[in-house]
Design an enzyme around this catalytic site. Structure first.
Site, mmCIF file in Angstrom:
data_model
loop_
_atom_site.group_PDB
_atom_site.id
_atom_site.type_symbol
_atom_site.label_atom_id
_atom_site.label_comp_id
_atom_site.label_asym_id
_atom_site.label_seq_id
_atom_site.Cartn_x
_atom_site.Cartn_y
_atom_site.Cartn_z
ATOM 1 C CG ASP A 1 -2.271 0.629 0.979
ATOM 2 O OD1 ASP A 1 -2.372 1.453 0.057
ATOM 3 O OD2 ASP A 1 -3.216 0.348 1.745
ATOM 4 C CG ASP B 1 -9.524 2.061 -1.057
ATOM 5 O OD1 ASP B 1 -8.454 2.226 -1.683
ATOM 6 O OD2 ASP B 1 -9.574 1.705 0.128
HETATM 7 C C1 GLA Z 1 -6.026 1.507 1.487
HETATM 8 C C2 GLA Z 1 -6.113 0.505 0.358
HETATM 9 C C3 GLA Z 1 -7.223 -0.490 0.662
HETATM 10 C C4 GLA Z 1 -6.970 -1.175 1.990
HETATM 11 C C5 GLA Z 1 -6.804 -0.135 3.091
HETATM 12 C C6 GLA Z 1 -6.333 -0.766 4.386
HETATM 13 O O1 GLA Z 1 -7.187 2.302 1.541
HETATM 14 O O2 GLA Z 1 -6.335 1.137 -0.875
HETATM 15 O O3 GLA Z 1 -7.345 -1.443 -0.377
HETATM 16 O O4 GLA Z 1 -5.812 -1.974 1.872
HETATM 17 O O5 GLA Z 1 -5.853 0.856 2.726
HETATM 18 O O6 GLA Z 1 -6.138 0.172 5.395
#
Ligand code: GLA
Length: 392
Positions: A133, A190
């Protein structure tokens, strides 16, 4: 001697599996992961091709050890090697998450500057997949530099680990993800269980992501490296694990039409398919959708082409992609408010037309027919018809 293991190309087709984030967010436990692995087998999803079980954020303890190694939290009392064994014993592969910054998105210790140490831990534990990430302090290092560091560390260890870059598309990872060793790279923010999100809300809806994917460069997308439009929101919401970011009532489960559209397009895009739902409570509809072998064959087609729009702009959309057998997958999507017929012709889609006759198969129903070239489907609002067209 070269073993099969060494010659098998990682992510030759888009990775298929399950990820803990949407279902469990930061509450994830070892028993949730074991239950997910069992459920992947029991539901027939493993048999259909889903193989990775990925533990997302919050598996790690708040403190590293004195050397900077990540340690599992108290919710993982048997540790990560035992959990990897449990997953492997079910014929599945095991994935973990960390971040290319000082902290994960939920504030746990992460991997910037400790890439080699952590890659070695992952290899020792039996990790097969790493989601990396983009949260935490970057200490002034740009994305390519940070993602290269983990790519090199993973390359150096004695284990094949799929490298899933999660940089949210901020620095055009489709241009460098493959070069830094990535096997897939998130192309967008996301995805949440919505059709559309307001600009001031957290996350993107399915239609928002499709609009972005239509514009994203697919030159590097293909065997070994994939543009990633994020996890499948089929069977997620309203308790879909985004409650860290917003009230849960903002989301609702996608309708059946929206879910069909979601899966049809992720397969047409040749996207990694990571299921976000709690597998222990999957509905029959969702299980049948996710195990549709005609759809999965389009996702896993060996050419690995990302489908592109042939016709957009009004409410009737046609997208297509070439397939390895000389045919094409063609999706007919209705963005309007009323059911309508949407039509095209083999000469207008991504395939080498020129045959006299074509076989057409409706991927939802399995119904087959023949055409001299015209293709037309009746499509309900927000739904998608998807056919496989094969020259006779
Ligand atoms: C980010 C990523 C998500 C998830 C969250 C976890 O938002 O894009 O897919 O992994 O972090 O905290």
């Amino acid at each position: 001697m070269t073993t099969h293991h060494e010659t098998t190309r990682l992510a030759a087709t888009p990775p298929l599996g399950w990820n803990s984030w949407n279902a469990f967010s930061c509450e994830v436990t070892e028993s949730d992961i074991r239950a997910a692995a069992d459920a992947l087998v029991d539901t027939g999803l493993r048999e259909a091709g889903y193989e990775y079980i990925v533990v997302d954020d919050c598996w790690m303890a708040a403190e590293t050890d004195s050397e900077g190694r990540l340690q599992p939290s108290a919710e993982f009392p048997n540790g990560m090697a035992a959990l990897a064994d449990y997953v492997h014993d079910r014929g599945l592969k095991f994935g973990l998450y960390t971040s290319a910054g000082t902290e994960t998105c939920q504030g746990y210790p992460a991997s910037l500057g400790r890439e080699q140490l952590h890659a070695e831990q992952f290899a020792e534990w039996g990790v097969d997949y790493l989601k990396y990430d983009n949260c935490g302090d970057h200490r002034g290092r740009d994305a390519i530099d940070r993602y290269t560091a983990m790519g090199e560390a993973l390359e150096s260890v004695d284990r094949k680990i799929v490298y899933s870059i999660c940089e949210w598309g901020q620095n055009r990872p489709w241009e460098w993800g493959r070069n830094v060793g990535g096997h897939c790279w998130r192309a967008t923010d996301d995805l949440v269980a919505k059709w559309r999100a307001d600009p001031d809300e957290f996350g993107l809806g399915v239609a928002d992501v499709l609009d972005r994917m239509a514009a994203i460069d697919a030159a590097a997308h293909g065997p070994g490296g994939w543009n990633d439009p994020d996890m499948l929101q089929i069977g997620t919401g309203p308790n879909s694990g985004q409650s860290e970011h917003e009230p849960v009532d903002v989301q609702r489960p996608l309708t059946k039409a929206e879910r069909r559209t979601h899966l049809a397009f992720w397969c047409l895009l040749a996207a990694p398919l990571m299921i976000g739902a709690d597998l222990t409570s999957l509905s029959t509809f969702d299980r049948e959708l996710l195990t549709n072998e005609r759809l999965l064959a389009i996702d896993q087609d060996p050419l690995g082409i990302q489908g592109t729009p042939d016709q957009r702009g009004d409410d009737a959309e046609v997208w297509s992609k070439r397939l390895a057998d000389g045919g094409a997958a063609v999706a007919f999507h209705n963005r309007g408010d009323a059911g309508r017929e949407i039509s095209t012709h083999v000469s207008a889609v991504d395939m080498a037309a020129g045959a006299d006759r074509y076989r057409v198969c409706d991927c939802w129903t399995g119904t087959e027919w023949e055409t001299g070239g015209s293709l037309a489907m009746t499509v309900e609002p927000r739904d998608t018809a998807i056919v496989r067209v094969t020259p006779k």
